[in-house]
Write a protein that holds these residues in place. Structure first.
Motif, PDB file in Angstrom:
ATOM      1  N   GLY A 174      46.109  38.601  44.633  1.00 17.09           N
ATOM      2  CA  GLY A 174      45.790  38.939  43.247  1.00 17.09           C
ATOM      3  C   GLY A 174      44.552  38.209  42.774  1.00 17.09           C
ATOM      4  N   MET A 175      44.429  36.933  43.187  1.00 20.60           N
ATOM      5  CA  MET A 175      43.253  36.156  42.797  1.00 20.60           C
ATOM      6  C   MET A 175      41.998  36.656  43.513  1.00 20.60           C
ATOM      7  SD  MET A 175      44.647  32.263  42.211  1.00 20.60           S
ATOM      8  CE  MET A 175      45.551  32.081  43.756  1.00 20.60           C
ATOM      9  N   LEU A 176      42.151  37.137  44.738  1.00 19.42           N
ATOM     10  CA  LEU A 176      40.999  37.762  45.401  1.00 19.42           C
ATOM     11  C   LEU A 176      40.544  38.986  44.618  1.00 19.42           C
ATOM     12  CD1 LEU A 176      41.961  37.618  49.218  1.00 19.42           C
ATOM     13  CD2 LEU A 176      40.363  36.130  47.976  1.00 19.42           C
ATOM     14  N   LYS A 212      37.883  51.553  44.684  1.00 16.30           N
ATOM     15  CA  LYS A 212      37.072  51.252  45.868  1.00 16.30           C
ATOM     16  C   LYS A 212      37.526  49.975  46.570  1.00 16.30           C
ATOM     17  CE  LYS A 212      33.356  48.909  43.299  1.00 16.30           C
ATOM     18  NZ  LYS A 212      31.896  48.884  43.060  1.00 16.30           N
ATOM     19  N   ARG A 213      38.390  49.177  45.920  1.00 17.44           N
ATOM     20  CA  ARG A 213      39.015  48.024  46.547  1.00 17.44           C
ATOM     21  C   ARG A 213      40.489  48.033  46.153  1.00 17.44           C
ATOM     22  NH1 ARG A 213      34.820  48.179  48.585  1.00 17.44           N
ATOM     23  NH2 ARG A 213      33.242  46.558  48.912  1.00 17.44           N
ATOM     24  N   GLN A 214      41.358  47.871  47.141  1.00 18.13           N
ATOM     25  CA  GLN A 214      42.786  47.843  46.849  1.00 18.13           C
ATOM     26  C   GLN A 214      43.484  46.806  47.720  1.00 18.13           C
ATOM     27  OE1 GLN A 214      43.444  52.271  47.270  1.00 18.13           O
ATOM     28  NE2 GLN A 214      44.579  51.992  45.364  1.00 18.13           N
ATOM     29  N   VAL A 215      44.546  46.215  47.176  1.00 10.93           N
ATOM     30  CA  VAL A 215      45.426  45.338  47.945  1.00 10.93           C
ATOM     31  C   VAL A 215      46.842  45.872  47.804  1.00 10.93           C
ATOM     32  CG1 VAL A 215      43.992  43.274  47.870  1.00 10.93           C
ATOM     33  CG2 VAL A 215      45.581  43.725  45.986  1.00 10.93           C
ATOM     34  N   PHE A 216      47.530  45.947  48.928  1.00 14.18           N
ATOM     35  CA  PHE A 216      48.895  46.473  48.972  1.00 14.18           C
ATOM     36  C   PHE A 216      49.818  45.431  49.591  1.00 14.18           C
ATOM     37  CE2 PHE A 216      46.086  50.133  49.261  1.00 14.18           C
ATOM     38  CZ  PHE A 216      46.697  51.112  48.491  1.00 14.18           C
ATOM     39  N   VAL A 217      51.088  45.482  49.212  1.00 10.98           N
ATOM     40  CA  VAL A 217      52.085  44.670  49.901  1.00 10.98           C
ATOM     41  C   VAL A 217      53.348  45.511  50.094  1.00 10.98           C
ATOM     42  CG1 VAL A 217      52.930  43.603  47.743  1.00 10.98           C
ATOM     43  CG2 VAL A 217      53.352  42.492  49.952  1.00 10.98           C
ATOM     44  N   VAL A 218      53.844  45.503  51.328  1.00 15.20           N
ATOM     45  CA  VAL A 218      55.114  46.129  51.677  1.00 15.20           C
ATOM     46  C   VAL A 218      55.975  45.043  52.303  1.00 15.20           C
ATOM     47  CG1 VAL A 218      54.003  48.356  52.054  1.00 15.20           C
ATOM     48  CG2 VAL A 218      54.383  46.830  54.001  1.00 15.20           C
ATOM     49  N   SER A 230      44.571  48.964  41.565  1.00 12.85           N
ATOM     50  CA  SER A 230      43.908  48.129  42.558  1.00 12.85           C
ATOM     51  C   SER A 230      44.891  47.241  43.316  1.00 12.85           C
ATOM     52  CB  SER A 230      42.833  47.261  41.900  1.00 12.85           C
ATOM     53  OG  SER A 230      43.418  46.384  40.950  1.00 12.85           O
ATOM     54  N   ALA A 231      46.073  47.003  42.766  1.00 15.23           N
ATOM     55  CA  ALA A 231      47.083  46.166  43.415  1.00 15.23           C
ATOM     56  C   ALA A 231      48.408  46.898  43.363  1.00 15.23           C
ATOM     57  CB  ALA A 231      47.186  44.816  42.720  1.00 15.23           C
ATOM     58  N   GLU A 262      55.677  41.219  44.833  1.00 11.63           N
ATOM     59  CA  GLU A 262      54.537  41.419  43.951  1.00 11.63           C
ATOM     60  C   GLU A 262      53.779  40.143  43.617  1.00 11.63           C
ATOM     61  OE1 GLU A 262      58.156  41.164  42.898  1.00 11.63           O
ATOM     62  OE2 GLU A 262      57.802  43.124  42.008  1.00 11.63           O
ATOM     63  N   LEU A 263      54.395  38.968  43.811  1.00  9.37           N
ATOM     64  CA  LEU A 263      53.677  37.726  43.537  1.00  9.37           C
ATOM     65  C   LEU A 263      52.353  37.678  44.293  1.00  9.37           C
ATOM     66  CD1 LEU A 263      53.336  34.824  42.478  1.00  9.37           C
ATOM     67  CD2 LEU A 263      54.748  34.049  44.398  1.00  9.37           C
ATOM     68  N   LEU A 264      52.342  38.095  45.536  1.00 11.70           N
ATOM     69  CA  LEU A 264      51.133  38.032  46.356  1.00 11.70           C
ATOM     70  C   LEU A 264      49.956  38.709  45.686  1.00 11.70           C
ATOM     71  CD1 LEU A 264      49.790  37.349  49.123  1.00 11.70           C
ATOM     72  CD2 LEU A 264      50.508  39.635  49.875  1.00 11.70           C
ATOM     73  N   ILE A 265      50.172  39.818  45.003  1.00 13.47           N
ATOM     74  CA  ILE A 265      49.080  40.622  44.454  1.00 13.47           C
ATOM     75  C   ILE A 265      48.982  40.506  42.935  1.00 13.47           C
ATOM     76  CG2 ILE A 265      49.052  42.239  46.387  1.00 13.47           C
ATOM     77  CD1 ILE A 265      50.668  44.190  44.668  1.00 13.47           C
ATOM     78  N   THR A 266      49.528  39.444  42.373  1.00 15.36           N
ATOM     79  CA  THR A 266      49.440  39.205  40.933  1.00 15.36           C
ATOM     80  C   THR A 266      48.330  38.212  40.640  1.00 15.36           C
ATOM     81  OG1 THR A 266      51.822  39.578  40.636  1.00 15.36           O
ATOM     82  CG2 THR A 266      50.676  38.393  38.886  1.00 15.36           C
ATOM     83  N   GLY A 267      47.449  38.564  39.719  1.00 12.14           N
ATOM     84  CA  GLY A 267      46.382  37.665  39.296  1.00 12.14           C
ATOM     85  C   GLY A 267      46.304  37.623  37.784  1.00 12.14           C
ATOM     86  N   SER A 268      45.383  36.852  37.260  1.00 12.53           N
ATOM     87  CA  SER A 268      45.254  36.766  35.803  1.00 12.53           C
ATOM     88  C   SER A 268      44.747  38.083  35.217  1.00 12.53           C
ATOM     89  CB  SER A 268      44.321  35.620  35.420  1.00 12.53           C
ATOM     90  OG  SER A 268      43.047  35.790  36.012  1.00 12.53           O
TER      91      SER A 268
END
Length: 438
Positions: free
Chosen positions: A158-160, A289-295, A176-177, A184-190
Motif C-alpha cells: 500500500g505504501m509503494l 496503469k499500476r495495480q497491486v493485488f493480494v490473494v 489500484s489495490a 488487505e493490510l498488505l495493500i493498505t496505505g494512507s
C-alpha cells in the motif's frame, strides 16, 4: 456497522488517462497462511545433502504417499555459487519446476523479517536485536505485510502505491489495490484503500437480497446525505455511495469486455487468481496503469498430518500458478505482471512426529516475464541442525530481509531509492535488494 469494513473500501473514482500495455505493471502477492514448510519446498538433491536432510526427517518422510525419494524429486538448475550442492522441488510442484527451468520462475531463499543481520551466536549472546513476537502467526503475518506486529495500519505494498501517487506516476484511484482475501493490510496505505472482488465480480452485501424493493438501501443512503445534519451519517452515506458507484463501474467494465482466459483449476486459490486475471484484463476500462493485488491460501500450519495435507496444498499452489502464467501469456502481459509468494514464516527442519513447528526464514517463488528466471536469489542454508543460521530445531535465521525482498518490487515499479528507504527504514542495514528483474 458490521458492513463498515466493506462499505468504506472505495474512494472517489479518479479521472486517470487510459492505460496501455506498454505502461502497465502489476504485483500479485500469494500469501500462504500458516507458515509454508521451506524444507519441503526446496529439497536437497545432491547425495550428501539429501542423505543429511532425509535422515533428520526420516519418520515424517515415511508417512508420505508420494514419496520424497531422490528418484521422485524434480531437480532444478542450481547456480554455481552453491558448489556441489544441488536442489529440487517436490513432485507436487511439477508445473512450477517446469516454469523455473523455462526461465519464468525464480526462487528467493531464506527470506524473513529482520531488524539487523543476525546469527545464532548473536542470539545466544543476547546481543541480537530481534523482530517482535517471532513465531506468532498473527504477528508474523502482520510483520511480513507491514513491518510491524498485529495492529499495524499500513502495509508495504500500500505504501509503494502511495509512493507512486506522490511521484505522479498515477492518481489516487479505487482499483489500484485489490484483494480477493483477508490480507488487505498488505495493500493498505494512507492514500490507498483495498477494493474487494469475489468470484470474478465486485463484492456485494448479501443482506441486500432481503429487500423486496430493488436498490432500496442504495436509495436510502443516496438520500440520507441530503437530509441529515449528522456529520457521521453524512460521511457514512458518502462512503456507501462511493462504494456503490465503484461496484457499478467494476461490474460494467466486466460486462463490456469479453475476457477469454485459459482454464483454471477448481481450487479456491486458482479461482482467486482467475478473478485477478479478469481484473487485469479490464485495466483499460478501470483506467489503471499500476495495480497491486493480494490473494491468499490457508492450511500451511502443519503441526500434524503434514504428509497428508502439505502435498495437497502444494498441488493446489502449483496448479494455480501455472494457470495464472498461462492467463498472463494469453493477455500478452507476462512481462508486465509479477507474482510472488509470502507466508507467516518457514518451519522447523526438525520434526515433531507427524508434522513441523513454526520457523522463521523461508523460501519463496517469484514469477513473471520481467523476472530473471531459472535461478536462486539469496541463500539456501544446509539442511542440518545447530549451524550458524539455526535459531533452534532448524529454524532458519533469515539472510535476506523482507525489506530487501519488498524493495526489489518497489524498484521494478519505478520507485526511487530515497523513497524506498523511507518505506523500509531498516533497508540500509542490509545489502542491496536482490536483482530479481532483467
Amino acid at each position: 456497522m458490521a458492513a463498515a469494513p466493506f462499505l468504506n473500501l472505495a474512494q472517489a473514482i479518479a479521472n486517470t488517462p487510459t492505460t496501455n500495455n506498454d505502461d502497465y505493471k502489476a504485483l500479485v502477492c500469494v500469501f500462504l497462511y500458516g507458515g509454508m514448510d521451506n524444507h519441503d519446498t526446496v529439497i536437497p538433491y545432491d547425495q550428501a545433502s539429501y542423505t543429511q536432510w532425509s535422515n533428520i526427517r526420516n519418520t515424517l518422510l515415511s508417512q508420505y504417499t508420494n514419496k520424497r525419494s531422490q528418484a521422485n524429486l524434480l531437480p532444478i538448475d542450481t547456480p554455481a555459487r552453491f558448489g556441489s550442492r544441488q536442489f529440487s522441488l517436490p513432485p507436487e510442484l511439477s508445473g512450477i519446476a517446469q516454469l523455473y527451468q523455462q526461465g519464468k520462475v525464480s526462487l528467493v531463499g531464506n527470506v524473513g523479517p529482520l531488524l539487523e543481520p543476525t546469527t545464532a551466536a548473536s542470539i545466544r549472546s543476547e546481543t541480537a536485536k530481534l523482530p517482535s513476537r517471532l513465531f506468532s502467526h498473527n504477528d508474523q503475518q502482520s510483520t511480513w505485510m507491514s513491518g510491524q506486529t498485529e495492529g499495524a495500519q499500513f502495509g508495504w505494498a500500500g505504501m509503494l502505491n502511495d509512493a507512486l501517487i506522490e511521484q505522479g506516476q498515477q492518481s489516487p484511484s479505487t482499483f489500484s489495490a485489490i484483494t480477493t482475501s483477508s490480507a488487505e493490510l498488505l495493500i493498505t496505505g494512507s492514500n490507498t484503500t483495498p477494493y474487494h472482488v469475489h468470484d470474478g465480480q465486485a463484492a456485494t452485501i448479501d443482506v441486500l437480497d432481503m429487500f423486496d424493493e430493488p436498490n432500496a438501501l442504495q436509495k436510502h443512503f443516496s438520500a440520507l446525505g441530503h437530509k441529515t445534519n449528522n456529520l457521521v451519517e453524512q460521511d457514512m452515506s458518502t462512503q456507501i455511495n462511493q462504494a456503490y458507484s465503484a461496484n457499478d463501474q467494476f461490474n460494467a467494465a466486466l460486462s463490456e469486455v469479453s475476457v477469454a482466459l485459459p482454464a483454471f483449476p477448481a481450487t479456491p486459490l486458482a479461482k482467486q487468481l482467475e478473478t485477478v486475471s479478469k481484473t487485469i484484463a479490464i485495466r483499460d476500462q478501470l483506467q489503471e496503469k499500476r495495480q497491486v493485488f493480494v490473494v491468499a491460501m490457508g492450511g500451511f500450519d502443519t503441526h500434524s498430518g503434514q504428509a497428508q495435507s502439505l502435498p495437497k496444498l502444494q498441488s493446489a499452489l502449483d496448479g494455480a500458478l501455472v494457470a495464472f502464467d498461462s492467463a498472463m501469456q494469453s493477455l500478452g502481459l507476462s512481462d508486465k505482471v509479477t507474482l510472488f509468494t509470502a507466508s507467516d514464516f518457514g518451519r522447523t527442519l526438525a520434526i515433531n512426529g507427524d508434522g513441523t513447528d513454526h520457523g522463521w526464514g523461508s523460501h519463496h517463488f517469484v514469477m513473471g516475464g520481467a523476472v530473471q528466471g531459472g535461478t536462486i536469489f539469496g541463500d539456501i542454508p544446509e539442511a542440518k541442525l545447530n549451524h550458524s543460521l539455526d535459531a533452534g530445531n532448524g529454524r532458519l535465521i533469515p539472510t535476506l530481509s523482507v525489506d530487501q525482498y519488498a524493495a526489489s518490487f518497489g524498484q521494478w515499479l519505478g520507485i526511487d531509492q530515497h523513497t524506498l528507504e523511507n518505506i523500509f527504514p531498516n533497508l540500509l542495514k542490509f545489502g542491496a535488494p536482490p536483482a530479481l528483474f532483467k
